[in-house]
Design a protein around this motif. Sequence first.
Motif, mmCIF file in Angstrom:
data_model
loop_
_atom_site.group_PDB
_atom_site.id
_atom_site.type_symbol
_atom_site.label_atom_id
_atom_site.label_comp_id
_atom_site.label_asym_id
_atom_site.label_seq_id
_atom_site.Cartn_x
_atom_site.Cartn_y
_atom_site.Cartn_z
ATOM 1 N N VAL A 51 -10.923 9.778 1.611
ATOM 2 C CA VAL A 51 -10.188 9.430 2.830
ATOM 3 C C VAL A 51 -9.993 7.915 2.885
ATOM 4 N N ASP A 52 -8.751 7.526 3.105
ATOM 5 C CA ASP A 52 -8.433 6.100 3.248
ATOM 6 C C ASP A 52 -8.504 5.756 4.732
ATOM 7 N N LEU A 53 -9.504 4.957 5.104
ATOM 8 C CA LEU A 53 -9.686 4.584 6.506
ATOM 9 C C LEU A 53 -8.822 3.407 6.894
ATOM 10 N N GLY A 54 -8.051 2.919 5.935
ATOM 11 C CA GLY A 54 -7.280 1.708 6.159
ATOM 12 C C GLY A 54 -7.661 0.641 5.157
ATOM 13 N N GLN A 55 -8.792 0.866 4.470
ATOM 14 C CA GLN A 55 -9.262 -0.138 3.516
ATOM 15 C C GLN A 55 -8.405 -0.173 2.265
ATOM 16 N N GLY A 56 -7.678 0.936 1.992
ATOM 17 C CA GLY A 56 -6.738 0.903 0.886
ATOM 18 C C GLY A 56 -7.103 1.775 -0.291
ATOM 19 N N ARG B 190 0.849 -1.198 0.000
ATOM 20 C CA ARG B 190 0.000 0.000 0.000
ATOM 21 C C ARG B 190 0.884 1.249 0.000
ATOM 22 N N ILE B 191 0.465 2.249 -0.762
ATOM 23 C CA ILE B 191 1.386 3.365 -0.976
ATOM 24 C C ILE B 191 1.514 4.263 0.261
ATOM 25 N N ASP B 192 0.600 4.110 1.205
ATOM 26 C CA ASP B 192 0.752 4.838 2.465
ATOM 27 C C ASP B 192 1.240 3.904 3.581
#
Length: 904
Positions: free
Chosen positions: A628-633, A168-170
């Motif tokens: 917004v990426d909540l963690g789902q990607g 994942r890029i973050d």
Amino acid sequence: MAEVGFILNGRTVAVNPRPGERLSEALRERLAAREVKIGCNAGDCGACTVLVDGAAICACLMPVQQAAGRRVETVAGWGDDPLAQRLSAAFLDQGAAQCGICTPAMLAAAVALLRAVPAPGVVQVQEALGGVLCRCTGYRKIIDAVLQVAGGPADIDRSGSVGTSPQRIDGRAKVRGTEAYGDDVAPAGCLELRIIRSPYPRASFRFGDLVAYAARTGLAAILTADDIPGRNVFGVIPAFADQPVFAVGETRFRGEAVAAVVGTPGALHGFSQAGFPVDWAELPSVASVPAALATDAPALHAGRAGNVMCRGLVRRGDAEAGLAAADIVVEGRFSSGFVEHAYIEPEAGFARMVGDRIEVHACTQAPVMDLEGLEIILGMDRSRIRVVPTGIGGGFGSKLDLSVQPYLALAALTTGQPVRLTYSRVESMQSTTKRHPSDLAVRIGATRDGRITGMTFDGDFNTGAYASWGPTVANRVPVHASGPYLIPNYRARTRAIHTHCPPSGAFRGFGVPQSAIAQEVLFDDLARALGMDALEFRMINALDDGMPTVCGQVFEQGVGIKACLAALRPAWVAAQAEVAGFAQAGLRRGVGIAAGWYGCGNTSLPNPSTIRAGVRADGAVVLHQGAVDLGQGSNTVIAQIFAEALGVPLASLHLIGADTDATPDAGKTSASRQTFVTGNAARAAGLALRARLLALRNVDAGRLEFGAGQMRIDAADAVHTVDLAALPVDALGYVASAEETYDPPTLALDADGQGAPYAQFGYAAHLAVVEVDMALGTVKPLRFVAAHDVGRAISPVLVEGQVQGGIAQGLGMALMEEYLPGRTENLHDYLIPTIGDVPPIETLIVEVPDAHGPYGAKGLGEHVLIPTAPAILNAIRNACGARLRQVPATPERVLAAIREAANG
Ligand code: FES
Ligand code: FES
């Protein structure tokens, strides 16, 4: 207080703590070790885990004095540690960090384990990491990552093109502990804020002398409803907005805000609400739907007669006639309680004035909606407001609603100084939204050959004190309560009822997980009564291309429920044989299945997302990605889609994340819409930018390459070079740019709920194997198999992560989670699954492409939860005959159901 010295990540440090100061506070606030996270401050979540002399401990439980002379390690100190680096790489490979708020603690616990046991087994990993909670991943990928350190790199295609699973890029910030969440971003020297909350579900109140109190205590400000320059109201659905920032005269739920105090950390240290000048008078309240519907019940809101906030209806054919024509009818009453989101990050952020503008930095799922809400509360033009989402340590729907933002903005506006606020775990659980409790009465009929003839569904949902997403639940449930099946005669009615409870809102599935329990459990009852196999019964009735849904919507392509059931069939056959052969005194094993569907995006409402991208003169390709990426990607998936469309490697992109000043509106992160809706906008932006770049040399096709100040177009006829630095720059600073919007095609629902509410659905079928202890009533899930039609898996590893995390939440809902206001307001009394509770999960990725989806992709975020609980309940029935109609299926409820089954 005496100075305390210790070694932090190899460096000698010293602090002068207050008496009783916790190591976690000293690390975060005195030593800037913000990689140490606080989820509960009570030893329940493990997010603060660090190593002290090599042992994993909760830093929130250790007085800083106990660290004197000892060696403290955090993830920030392991840049040169080969073991920790291999572990971090494995976390990235496996997708073991989603939101990432638990990741520094998981890594710490795993490092301690791996130093002692270089090649641990699964149970050792579970034991070593058992003190750290994760609400996103379902833990299995974390286990896989720890095992990978000894087992060697996983064989994963990470190229980044659509269909592969790049890291994942973050992700690097998450495994390094540098991701900045809501409580990590405030500048030094901020004022702080505490909220005064109602101790009663319903109370009238009167303030004393606030001015004298502020002067006596040295506060910078006290805020009440009188200090709101705009309107004292917010709500996610404008037509239903009803929640005050500060209650006026009377509160409607325990934990509701009535005032806030603002002061320096010193002035607020040890602050207690007990000394605040407010007199309370408790008033009669209603906590349940039946109590709220009673004729003498207090009315929560004017204009909402009988405390009914809204109703929903879908009607097709003649449901009663359909049931009358059935050979067999089954029926049942089902109920569920409040479910708490229990993300590990409590709501947090800070606000400041920048000139005459206000900036709010906070964890959120919906920055533009936040801005629109603040515009009303502050009475300020939106051009003077900037919302910058921080990293978000889990959301699952609750961080769609405003929480800390209005208080922070008002405090910064009033004092002119930066102000920070982090909810305590108790505040977070008391005051933020929950999954709606449900009370459902359902009847379903079928003919002898197994065809459904009719269904009625009546559902009451406890929507709490304020509207939040209650209207969405009331409208979405009737559309989905049929499940993904052909039901010619159908009537589903819902009501959302106000009570003096916390507002119920959005939680992964908007009411559909509750309705799926009733429908899928009754489907098993029907199959059993008809003597049919449970999977084949569903297959007979499953929707297919060209068949109408209960809303009369006909999809000519992309209907994937049969493919999911077919994918599950081998595991279903094998599992039945496996549980039938199990024999151990006092234990029974069973297998259950359930299916589900979920419409991606808003229900029959405009739902646009916009993506901007540009190429700078230096050759950088920049993607403005406001989802917004909540963690789902979504940061990764949307970038993959954009890169594919533009025709460049994913790794070459520069990402600008959500910021209302810098990114166009990509809508809220909810309703499983980002891969589908924002993904489509990203694809369109990529294609548009590509066309503009190719036009610079009048070619139609070619491979694009970017270097320092140059672009190369490798076309069929020749290689063209473009000197980017020589091109004019537009207002956004780009030599070429594109901005594209996608809005899914839907049609309004008529009075009978007929129309086209969604442009696409995603489909799923789960299988659960459980073991029931017949004496204790405990239920232990042994494994899951989950088939999900995602249209096209943009990143298979992220798909698996969503599925596993959703199943863990479904398991919690089925077996252990129930929020009881005033009783389970912390992570000690409110139980969520731990690493030992989630068994192996096999994910079967099904790809029935959707014509509307980017590269065929469908949404996934909420589908992952829907079939889990009914599959577990059906497995319990299969194991021991106990029919559970209420979740969570706690041991006492299971034992009661076992007794009921034994008594016939
Ligand atoms: S913050 Fe220390 S255990 Fe939760
Ligand atoms: S990744 Fe573990 S809590 Fe979010």
